[in-house]
Write a protein that holds these residues in place. Structure first.
Motif, PDB file in Angstrom:
ATOM      1  N   THR A 203       0.830  -1.209   0.000  1.00 65.24           N
ATOM      2  CA  THR A 203       0.000   0.000   0.000  1.00 65.24           C
ATOM      3  C   THR A 203       0.864   1.258   0.000  1.00 65.24           C
ATOM      4  N   GLY A 204       1.886   1.282   0.850  1.00 64.45           N
ATOM      5  CA  GLY A 204       2.784   2.434   0.896  1.00 64.45           C
ATOM      6  C   GLY A 204       3.516   2.631  -0.417  1.00 64.45           C
ATOM      7  N   PHE A 205       3.936   1.521  -1.035  1.00 66.22           N
ATOM      8  CA  PHE A 205       4.631   1.591  -2.317  1.00 66.22           C
ATOM      9  C   PHE A 205       3.717   2.190  -3.386  1.00 66.22           C
ATOM     10  N   LEU A 206       2.460   1.750  -3.437  1.00 66.77           N
ATOM     11  CA  LEU A 206       1.530   2.241  -4.453  1.00 66.77           C
ATOM     12  C   LEU A 206       1.195   3.709  -4.237  1.00 66.77           C
TER      13      LEU A 206
ATOM     14  N   ALA B 284       8.006  -3.815  -7.576  1.00 64.51           N
ATOM     15  CA  ALA B 284       6.589  -4.190  -7.529  1.00 64.51           C
ATOM     16  C   ALA B 284       6.433  -5.701  -7.433  1.00 64.51           C
ATOM     17  N   GLN B 285       7.246  -6.424  -8.220  1.00 64.76           N
ATOM     18  CA  GLN B 285       7.204  -7.887  -8.146  1.00 64.76           C
ATOM     19  C   GLN B 285       7.585  -8.389  -6.764  1.00 64.76           C
ATOM     20  N   ALA B 286       8.629  -7.799  -6.173  1.00 67.08           N
ATOM     21  CA  ALA B 286       9.094  -8.230  -4.851  1.00 67.08           C
ATOM     22  C   ALA B 286       8.034  -8.010  -3.778  1.00 67.08           C
ATOM     23  N   LEU B 287       7.190  -7.001  -3.966  1.00 65.48           N
ATOM     24  CA  LEU B 287       6.133  -6.713  -2.996  1.00 65.48           C
ATOM     25  C   LEU B 287       4.844  -7.474  -3.279  1.00 65.48           C
TER      26      LEU B 287
END
Length: 431
Positions: A316-319, A350-353
């Protein structure tokens, strides 16, 4: 001695802000990097050629551009506009609704926000400002806002570019864009209704019911284009590239044979215009492919993933961070540059998350489109300003409600992945 990568970035920024196209700037920057780092400069040419020759999907881009240009020069846009007016023109702020609804239909054919704004936009702006029913700045604002839907609803040139850098299926990306595109259209029409009531815009004359069958019948050949295009892709009959060729051929046939609205001279001019547009996109892709080699050599994606790992960001934080960053980048960079240069850096993170890459693709494409209407440097704002001859500041004020409505749609698209992915999963997507 200056670091080769730093020198490359400085040169690219200097050339781009100096007026050189971003594609050529990246080619120059990558070449300087190779020379300073002691590599053979011919690697740039080799990387470029391999990237172009091994990407059959890229052929879809000039074909979609050609299909859109043929529709603009023919009478397809006029017939679609009359059909849209017959359906939604009778409501409060009706021509604003027609503007959005016609963009929803036209976007299923062109795949380009600029093609939508230039082609359909000129016609609908003249309709809205005729007799002083709507202010030119408002007509320009809603035209620019509705044009952002074009690259979300399939077909979509930005989706093809994202497929190139993410190795995702173009078909599933197209499917993932359908529901978000419709949501954006609904949000714009709701906002148009609110503004129309507040500012007292008139109720436009609706099409008499007795004329509805004739208007619909005249529009059916044009309306069949997205059906043929998407039916071929999802029915397994054609690849997206082959579907683009079919779309261009179909648009030509119905414009020349059925509607008889395109002369030989117009067709020649259309081919020239499409070639110029394709060359512009091609230079951008060429520069991005070359610069990607530099980014890979410097391990920038791995370094970024390690940097983000220090902050223990949740998905969520990444997005949230991605949305803020791409909205800001969209103000100063064109969508193609963002998708080809910036997005590949963030795909490994993104893949890692555990973020689905098809969902991620829709998010970044929507952000890139919103950047086209974000003051003060949104490209679509400049286009509609040139059409209406109205100051950019005036249009920027009128576009703010629509920008807020589209940001609301972006929030739903970002944090409700099931809304984006339900159709791809229905068609067999396993993500």
């Amino acid at each position: 001695m200056i670091d080769p990568f730093t020198a490359s970035i400085i040169l690219i920024a200097f050339l781009a802000f100096g007026g050189l196209s971003i594609g050529l700037a990246m080619i120059c920057g990558a070449s300087v990097y190779l020379i300073l780092a002691g590599y053979d400069p011919s690697i740039a040419s080799e990387t470029l050629l391999q990237g172009l020759f091994h990407s059959y999907t890229l052929l879809a881009i000039p074909l979609f551009i050609l299909a859109a240009d043929i529709m603009n020069v023919g009478s397809l846009a006029d017939r679609l506009l009359r059909f849209s007016q017959a359906l939604v023109g009778r409501f409060k702020g009706g021509l604003g609704h027609v503007n959005v609804f016609s963009s929803l239909i036209f976007s299923g054919m062109s795949g380009s926000a600029v093609a939508d704004a230039v082609g359909m936009g000129k016609i609908i702006i003249n309709m809205m400002t005729k007799d002083g029913k709507y202010t030119p700045s408002y007509a320009a604002a809603i035209t620019a806002a509705s044009a952002t839907i074009g690259p979300i609803i399939p077909p979509s040139i930005p989706m093809v570019l994202y497929a190139l850098v993410s190795d995702q299926s173009v078909g599933f990306l197209f499917a993932a864009g359908l529901a978000p595109g419709l949501l954006m259209g609904v949000m714009l029409m709701v906002m148009n209704s609110i503004v129309a009531h507040r500012r007292g815009f008139p109720v436009d004359d609706g099409t008499p019911l007795r004329e509805m069958p004739r208007t619909t019948l005249q529009a059916i050949p044009a309306l069949m284009l997205p059906v043929i295009l998407l039916g071929g892709i999802y029915g397994g009959v054609t690849t997206p590239t082959e579907a683009a060729a079919v779309a261009a051929f179909y648009a030509l046939i119905i414009s020349v044979v059925l509607y008889r609205s395109v002369s030989l001279r117009q067709f020649y001019s259309t081919l020239l215009g499409s070639a110029r547009s394709t060359a512009t996109v091609g230079i951008l892709i060429a520069g991005a492919l070359t610069f990607q080699y530099v980014v890979t050599r410097e391990n920038v994606p791995d370094a970024l993933a390690a940097f983000l790992g220090q902050y223990d960001l949740s998905p969520t934080g990444f997005l949230i961070a991605i949305n803020i960053m791409f909205l800001l980048l969209g103000c100063i960079l064109e969508a193609g540059a963002i998708l080809l240069i910036i997005v590949p850096i963030f795909i490994p993170a993104a893949q890692a998350l555990g973020i689905d890459l098809v969902h991620f693709g829709v998010i970044v494409v929507v952000n890139s489109m919103l950047g086209l209407i974000t003051p003060p440097y949104g490209l679509l704002l400049f286009i509609v300003s040139s059409i209406t001859k109205r100051p950019l500041l005036e249009i920027s004020r009128d576009i703010l409600p629509f920008l807020l409505a589209l940001i609301g749609a972006l929030v739903i698209i970002t944090f409700v992945p099931g809304f984006v992915l339900w159709l791809p999963r229905l068609l067999g997507y396993q993500g």
